[in-house]
Design a protein around this motif. Structure first.
Motif, mmCIF file in Angstrom:
data_model
loop_
_atom_site.group_PDB
_atom_site.id
_atom_site.type_symbol
_atom_site.label_atom_id
_atom_site.label_comp_id
_atom_site.label_asym_id
_atom_site.label_seq_id
_atom_site.Cartn_x
_atom_site.Cartn_y
_atom_site.Cartn_z
ATOM 1 N N LEU A 234 0.800 -1.243 0.000
ATOM 2 C CA LEU A 234 0.000 0.000 0.000
ATOM 3 C C LEU A 234 0.828 1.286 0.000
ATOM 4 C CD1 LEU A 234 -3.120 -0.852 2.206
ATOM 5 C CD2 LEU A 234 -2.664 -1.352 -0.198
ATOM 6 N N LEU B 139 2.159 2.348 -3.506
ATOM 7 C CA LEU B 139 1.286 2.518 -4.664
ATOM 8 C C LEU B 139 1.015 3.984 -4.958
ATOM 9 C CD1 LEU B 139 -1.377 -0.210 -3.788
ATOM 10 C CD2 LEU B 139 0.450 -0.379 -5.484
ATOM 11 N N SER B 140 0.960 4.292 -6.240
ATOM 12 C CA SER B 140 0.609 5.656 -6.623
ATOM 13 C C SER B 140 -0.147 5.642 -7.944
ATOM 14 C CB SER B 140 1.869 6.504 -6.777
ATOM 15 O OG SER B 140 1.528 7.718 -7.411
ATOM 16 N N PHE B 141 -1.229 6.389 -7.960
ATOM 17 C CA PHE B 141 -2.040 6.463 -9.178
ATOM 18 C C PHE B 141 -1.708 7.709 -9.997
ATOM 19 C CE2 PHE B 141 -5.856 5.908 -11.710
ATOM 20 C CZ PHE B 141 -6.067 4.544 -11.632
ATOM 21 N N MET C 6 -6.694 -6.252 -1.708
ATOM 22 C CA MET C 6 -6.282 -5.122 -0.860
ATOM 23 C C MET C 6 -5.941 -3.905 -1.714
ATOM 24 S SD MET C 6 -4.096 -7.037 2.108
ATOM 25 C CE MET C 6 -3.681 -5.658 3.150
ATOM 26 N N ALA D 103 -9.189 -2.466 -2.945
ATOM 27 C CA ALA D 103 -9.919 -1.752 -1.884
ATOM 28 C C ALA D 103 -9.258 -0.414 -1.605
ATOM 29 C CB ALA D 103 -9.956 -2.582 -0.610
ATOM 30 N N PHE D 104 -7.952 -0.385 -1.678
ATOM 31 C CA PHE D 104 -7.214 0.838 -1.366
ATOM 32 C C PHE D 104 -7.387 1.877 -2.466
ATOM 33 C CE2 PHE D 104 -3.095 3.166 -1.388
ATOM 34 C CZ PHE D 104 -3.253 3.812 -0.176
ATOM 35 N N MET D 105 -7.272 1.418 -3.722
ATOM 36 C CA MET D 105 -7.204 2.398 -4.811
ATOM 37 C C MET D 105 -8.496 2.489 -5.612
ATOM 38 S SD MET D 105 -4.852 4.494 -5.520
ATOM 39 C CE MET D 105 -3.147 4.049 -5.339
ATOM 40 N N ASN D 106 -9.523 1.780 -5.146
ATOM 41 C CA ASN D 106 -10.803 1.809 -5.847
ATOM 42 C C ASN D 106 -10.662 1.354 -7.297
ATOM 43 O OD1 ASN D 106 -13.507 2.092 -5.831
ATOM 44 N ND2 ASN D 106 -13.548 4.324 -6.035
ATOM 45 N N THR D 107 -9.889 0.308 -7.479
ATOM 46 C CA THR D 107 -9.728 -0.279 -8.815
ATOM 47 C C THR D 107 -10.428 -1.628 -8.828
ATOM 48 O OG1 THR D 107 -7.580 -1.021 -7.997
ATOM 49 C CG2 THR D 107 -7.563 0.836 -9.507
ATOM 50 N N PRO E 138 -14.667 0.831 3.629
ATOM 51 C CA PRO E 138 -13.578 0.041 4.227
ATOM 52 C C PRO E 138 -12.254 0.183 3.470
ATOM 53 C CG PRO E 138 -14.937 -1.378 2.884
ATOM 54 C CD PRO E 138 -15.527 0.005 2.770
ATOM 55 N N VAL E 139 -11.773 1.370 3.342
ATOM 56 C CA VAL E 139 -10.521 1.573 2.599
ATOM 57 C C VAL E 139 -9.347 1.478 3.584
ATOM 58 C CG1 VAL E 139 -9.240 3.167 1.122
ATOM 59 C CG2 VAL E 139 -11.748 3.120 1.056
ATOM 60 N N PRO E 140 -8.457 0.515 3.354
ATOM 61 C CA PRO E 140 -7.354 0.375 4.320
ATOM 62 C C PRO E 140 -6.449 1.606 4.305
ATOM 63 C CG PRO E 140 -6.997 -1.052 2.414
ATOM 64 C CD PRO E 140 -8.348 -0.425 2.241
ATOM 65 N N ARG F 158 -2.729 3.521 4.585
ATOM 66 C CA ARG F 158 -1.399 3.222 4.073
ATOM 67 C C ARG F 158 -0.478 2.661 5.141
ATOM 68 N NH1 ARG F 158 -0.139 7.671 -0.202
ATOM 69 N NH2 ARG F 158 0.161 6.225 -1.893
ATOM 70 N N TYR G 243 -11.187 9.411 -2.160
ATOM 71 C CA TYR G 243 -10.271 8.329 -1.791
ATOM 72 C C TYR G 243 -10.919 7.406 -0.762
ATOM 73 C CZ TYR G 243 -6.298 6.496 1.047
ATOM 74 O OH TYR G 243 -5.440 5.725 1.786
ATOM 75 N N ARG H 113 -16.504 5.580 -0.728
ATOM 76 C CA ARG H 113 -16.928 4.838 -1.940
ATOM 77 C C ARG H 113 -18.381 4.414 -1.797
ATOM 78 N NH1 ARG H 113 -11.688 2.045 -2.468
ATOM 79 N NH2 ARG H 113 -10.179 3.743 -2.293
ATOM 80 N N ASP I 175 -3.466 13.073 -4.765
ATOM 81 C CA ASP I 175 -3.655 12.716 -6.171
ATOM 82 C C ASP I 175 -3.156 11.305 -6.464
ATOM 83 O OD1 ASP I 175 -1.254 13.887 -5.489
ATOM 84 O OD2 ASP I 175 -0.736 14.390 -7.551
ATOM 85 N N ASP I 176 -2.181 10.825 -5.700
ATOM 86 C CA ASP I 176 -1.646 9.493 -5.953
ATOM 87 C C ASP I 176 -2.606 8.381 -5.540
ATOM 88 O OD1 ASP I 176 -1.156 10.370 -3.299
ATOM 89 O OD2 ASP I 176 0.109 8.620 -3.004
ATOM 90 N N VAL I 177 -3.623 8.717 -4.729
ATOM 91 C CA VAL I 177 -4.614 7.698 -4.376
ATOM 92 C C VAL I 177 -6.020 8.134 -4.811
ATOM 93 C CG1 VAL I 177 -3.418 6.509 -2.499
ATOM 94 C CG2 VAL I 177 -4.635 8.618 -2.005
ATOM 95 N N ARG I 178 -6.041 9.024 -5.769
ATOM 96 C CA ARG I 178 -7.283 9.469 -6.370
ATOM 97 C C ARG I 178 -8.197 10.199 -5.391
ATOM 98 N NH1 ARG I 178 -9.456 5.566 -10.848
ATOM 99 N NH2 ARG I 178 -9.368 3.759 -9.511
#
Ligand SMILES: Cc1cc2nc3c(=O)[nH]c(=O)nc-3n(C[C@H](O)[C@H](O)[C@H](O)COP(=O)(O)O)c2cc1C
Ligand code: SF4
Lengths: 173, 659
Positions: free
Chosen positions: A63, A66-68, A142, A145-149, B140-142, B144, B198, B201, B244-247
């Motif tokens: 996690l 990661l970078s979008f 995971m 869930a983290f990046m909404n992908t 439920p967004v974990p 970092r 981010y 959701r 921006d890196d995690v939208r």
């Protein structure tokens, strides 16, 4: 004190391989001990619990990396790269290959030490494939869930199944 | 405006210099005499069950004195019995009427000092639940980082209850006597979790587009408004989440949130930047002061309610200009007033040179994250405001005090001892005061601000009548001749060389000589030592396009920099191509390079034409020489054990009180 570079590198290389071996051995030693403690349980279920714990930890390691910011395509490659780095750490020869569309990549394991250790410890090889699949599934969940992908990963070939390589397709459906 | 103008600032020098800071402003129905606000600051000083302590009351009283009629905002309170909203072990609570008497003590203290009392509602959301197993959030967004709790998704009932808890807590804060209520949606707390793409959701009415994601916030604002009567309601919201890196949200979406908050009834906007989970630095020393003001400007372009902002606005000239330019309405401060609670008062009274400068190191924050009570790197009294042992009181017996060394430790001790009535003489062999910091301030990424502490202590010393004897080497004979009652040794550390072959070569130089530009340094440099002096000089040289390698015995680099700032140095070392070998030492230095030995015996050849030594050791030479004289001796700062600026200042202050 001139440094003998060849000697230093070969010592390091041996040390690295020793460490990689003992990581995987520790898993199978733990598996054996756990099965011994709960003789009535299904050994593969116990092993998969172990894989699950490993996967949770691996996902947590992913996690922060990661970078979008560079968009979805770069992100997909980044995720694939994280799998590659992880398995390289175990001593596998693994790389990312492009797919047929920008939102598809293949991760190709040409060599992996895990099945050989499974054999050494008399663990069924199909458990090895199931374990890897579980790790990949949990970690990709995971990441999603983290990046909404909504990335998917699927196994197309597996060394433990005698198919020569492990090939996983990572893609956006 | 009537009685307000017991605060008539017009005759004060600060008014003439910074007229915009001392003009009144209307917030809702309340007139604020000036443009100054002490921003909410969690301090971990309260009881583990959330009851207010004496320490917190005194802490707030001092800051209230400082704002000279402006706003003093207490820390954000958590509002739920289950403690999901609690982000800090010593955070004040407000989920029951039993907390009102304690909260009233804070409101009273603020008002007694003539300031306007503000209070804050702060549910810490996905970075909360420090005392329970799950935190709460919209989805439920974990997170970092591993330190945070797993997120439990809030049901609609949970959301409703949470809004009610905000409303009930606001009502209690009014009963406690606070004049302003503020909602905190800063750095990734619950309010911002609902707003951000981010972390939200949801597909129900509390999620979706930015309007859906604002619904919880709107209902909270509207609900709180109903119970607080005429009191202004403010809100702190991110103008840029830096996610921006995690939208995360776009700046445009953030501006919609500002407009919606205004529509819902917010009476002012406190502009914030970044989340705890953001990968960009926001408030550390490497960020130049005033960098974030463009966000205030953007806010002013989108809303009509007054705009407040903190974030590295340390120099009063910056907010004064911003207010004059119409891009800011109220100057908020947090850390500058942790470091000096009376900062704005000193500005008003024309005593700016007496402000103890915050060095933006974030130790205050780092301690909160580790469940420790807040302290300040540079202000030894911080969080001890209630403790008479930390106050400067007249000495019982006047003494002649000789302080050897005009660095941070010596100067701090000097002014404190002199204010207590002692006759203080400071000696230094250099022509200027500052000691190690004279050179250390040359390291990049904001280290010049470290020297402001020297300026502060020198001014305080001069005003307290300290006598300086510069360019004077202190010897046993001099001590004997001067016959002081007390000698304080603040001579700084010894800079040492290693014992490996080659440390005596001409290409081995000292860190201070390098920073002073007195030593020749080649293109390939090995820096010996991986603490802050090593990291600082490595970056100083890397900025000159040299290839730098750090070799240090400590297991981790920069262990003397707190983790909330060390990550920045990690990034800068990487960006500047500096290689770091931790847990290693130099085995040999030759003409062409250095052999590095790892802790487990591997050898690594590193090309180098220069080796810079940054390792330090205690410095007892003078002490050993003068101890036979029978004079009282104190030792402070790096000469005892080399540490950092903070230890020097804290040592100096404490010994200044003890003499
Ligand atoms: C130790 C510490 C505690 C803080 N506690 C709070 C808080 O309780 N509520 C809040 O909204 N912001 C809190 N903040 C953020 C500050 O109010 C402020 O916005 C931020 O520090 C930037 O301003 P500065 O550069 O003046 O310090 C805290 C900051 C620090 C350093
Ligand atoms: S601890 Fe550091 S950042 Fe915090 S107030 Fe003190 S000097 Fe400033």
């Amino acid at each position: 004190m001139p440094v003998d570079a060849e000697k230093e590198i070969s010592r390091l290389w041996r040390g690295l391989h020793g460490a990689q071996d003992s990581t995987i051995k520790t898993f199978y030693q733990w598996r054996k001990a756990a099965i011994g403690l709960v003789p009535d349980a299904n050994p593969s279920e116990i092993a998969l619990k172990g894989w699950e714990a490993m996967a949770q930890d691996m996902g947590k390691l992913f996690l922060p990396r990661l970078s979008f910011s560079k968009g979805e395509e770069a992100f997909l490659k980044q995720v694939a790269g994280l799998y590659v780095n992880t398995w390289q750490g175990y001593g596998a020869v693994v790389k990312v290959e492009p797919g047929t569309s920008p939102m598809e990549v293949f991760i190709k394991w040409e060599r992996c030490p895990w099945p050989a250790f499974a054999k050494d410890f008399n663990a069924p090889l199909k458990e090895d494939v199931a374990g890897c699949d579980l790790v990949l599934q949990i970690t990709i969940d995971m990441v999603n869930a983290f990046m909404n992908t909504n990335f998917k990963i699927e196994t197309q070939k597996a060394i433990p199944r005698g198919e020569g390589i492990c090939l996983r397709r990572l893609y956006k459906p | 405006m009537g009685e307000l103008f017991k605060w008539d600032y017009t005759d004060y020098p600060g008014y003439k210099k910074y007229p915009h800071l001392f003009k009144p402003i209307q917030i809702g129905k309340l007139t604020i005499p000036n443009r100054i606000k002490y921003a909410a600051t969690e301090d971990n000083l309260n009881d583990k069950d959330g009851f207010i302590t004496d320490a917190d009351v005194s802490y707030m009283r001092e800051r209230a004195k400082g704002v000279v009629g402006g706003i003093a905002c207490m820390q954000g309170v958590y509002m739920d019995k289950k403690r999901h909203g609690q982000g800090y072990v010593g955070q004040a609570a407000c989920w029951d009427d039993k907390y009102i008497p304690g909260l009233k003590r804070i409101a009273d203290a603020i008002k007694e000092e003539g300031a306007i009392s503000a209070s804050q509602l702060m549910h810490c959301g996905r970075v909360g639940a420090v005392e329970v197993e799950y935190c709460q959030g919209p989805s439920p967004v974990p997170q970092r980082l591993r330190i945070f709790r797993p997120v439990e998704v809030m049901s609609k009932d949970d959301i409703k209850r949470c809004i009610d808890e905000h409303i009930e807590a606001a009502d209690r804060l009014c009963q406690a006597g606070f004049e302003i209520i503020e909602i905190s949606g800063i750095v990734g707390y619950l309010i911002s979790n609902f707003i951000s793409s981010y972390t939200n959701r949801r597909t129900d009415e509390y999620g979706g587009d930015i309007r859906g994601r604002m619904k919880m916030v709107m209902e909270t604002i509207q609900g709180v408004k109903k119970v607080i009567g005429d009191r202004p309601l403010g809100i702190r919201l991110c103008s840029d989440e830096l996610l921006d890196d995690v939208r995360g949200n776009t700046p445009e979406e953030s501006m919609i949130t500002y407009q919606m908050a205004e529509e819902a009834g917010a009476d002012y906007m406190s502009v914030t930047a970044g989340w705890q989970e953001a990968i960009y630095p926001v408030i550390s020393r490497d960020i130049p002061q005033g960098s974030w003001l463009f966000l205030a400007k953007r806010a002013k372009e989108h809303i009509k309610i007054p705009v407040q902002m903190a974030y590295r606005l340390f120099d009063p000239a910056i907010p004064n200009k911003a207010i004059g330019d119409g891009i800011l309405d109220i100057w908020e401060m947090c850390r500058p007033m942790i470091a000096d609670p009376h900062l704005p008062k000193k500005v008003l009274e024309g005593r700016e040179d007496e402000i103890r400068p915050c060095v933006a190191c974030n130790v205050c924050l780092a301690r909160l994250f580790r469940d420790a009570p807040m302290t300040c790197y540079i202000n030894p009294v911080c969080a001890h405001d209630h403790d008479p042992k930390f106050h400067i009181t007249p000495a019982e017996t006047m003494k002649k005090v000789m302080i050897v060394g005009a660095g941070a430790a010596g100067l701090e001790c000097a002014w404190v001892a002199a204010e207590r009535g002692h006759e203080v003489h400071v000696y230094d062999k250099l022509r200027e005061v500052g000691g190690t910091l004279l050179e250390a301030r040359k390291a990049p990424y904001g280290d010049e601000e470290l020297y402001y502490q020297i300026n502060f202590a020198k001014v305080k010393s001069d005003k307290a009548g300290v006598q300086f004897h510069l360019e004077t080497e202190v010897t046993t004979d001099l001590v004997d001749e001067e016959m002081p009652d007390t000698v304080v040794l603040a001579v700084g550390p010894k800079y040492i060389k290693g014992i490996a072959p080659g440390f005596d070569r001409a290409n081995v130089v000292g860190v201070l000589d390098v920073l002073a530009g007195k030593a020749a340094v080649g293109d390939n440099v090995v820096v010996w030592g991986n603490k802050k002096p090593g990291v600082g000089v490595a970056l100083f040289l890397a900025k000159q396009k040299k290839k730098v390698t750090i070799v240090g015995k400590n297991k981790d680099f920069a262990i003397d920099i707190n983790p909330s700032f060390r990550w920045r140095y990690n990034a800068y070392l990487r960006q500047n191509g500096v290689t770091v070998y931790n847990d290693c030492d130099i085995a040999e230095i030759t003409d062409n390079g250095v052999t590095v030995m790892t802790y487990d015996g591997y050898m690594i050849p590193v090309k180098a034409d220069t080796v810079v030594c940054t390792e330090r050791a205690p410095n007892q030479d003078l002490k050993n020489a003068i101890k036979e004289l029978g004079v009282e001796i104190f030792e402070i700062g790096d000469m005892v054990i080399p540490r950092n600026l903070s230890s020097a200042v804290h040592d100096g202050y404490k010994v200044g009180l003890r003499i």
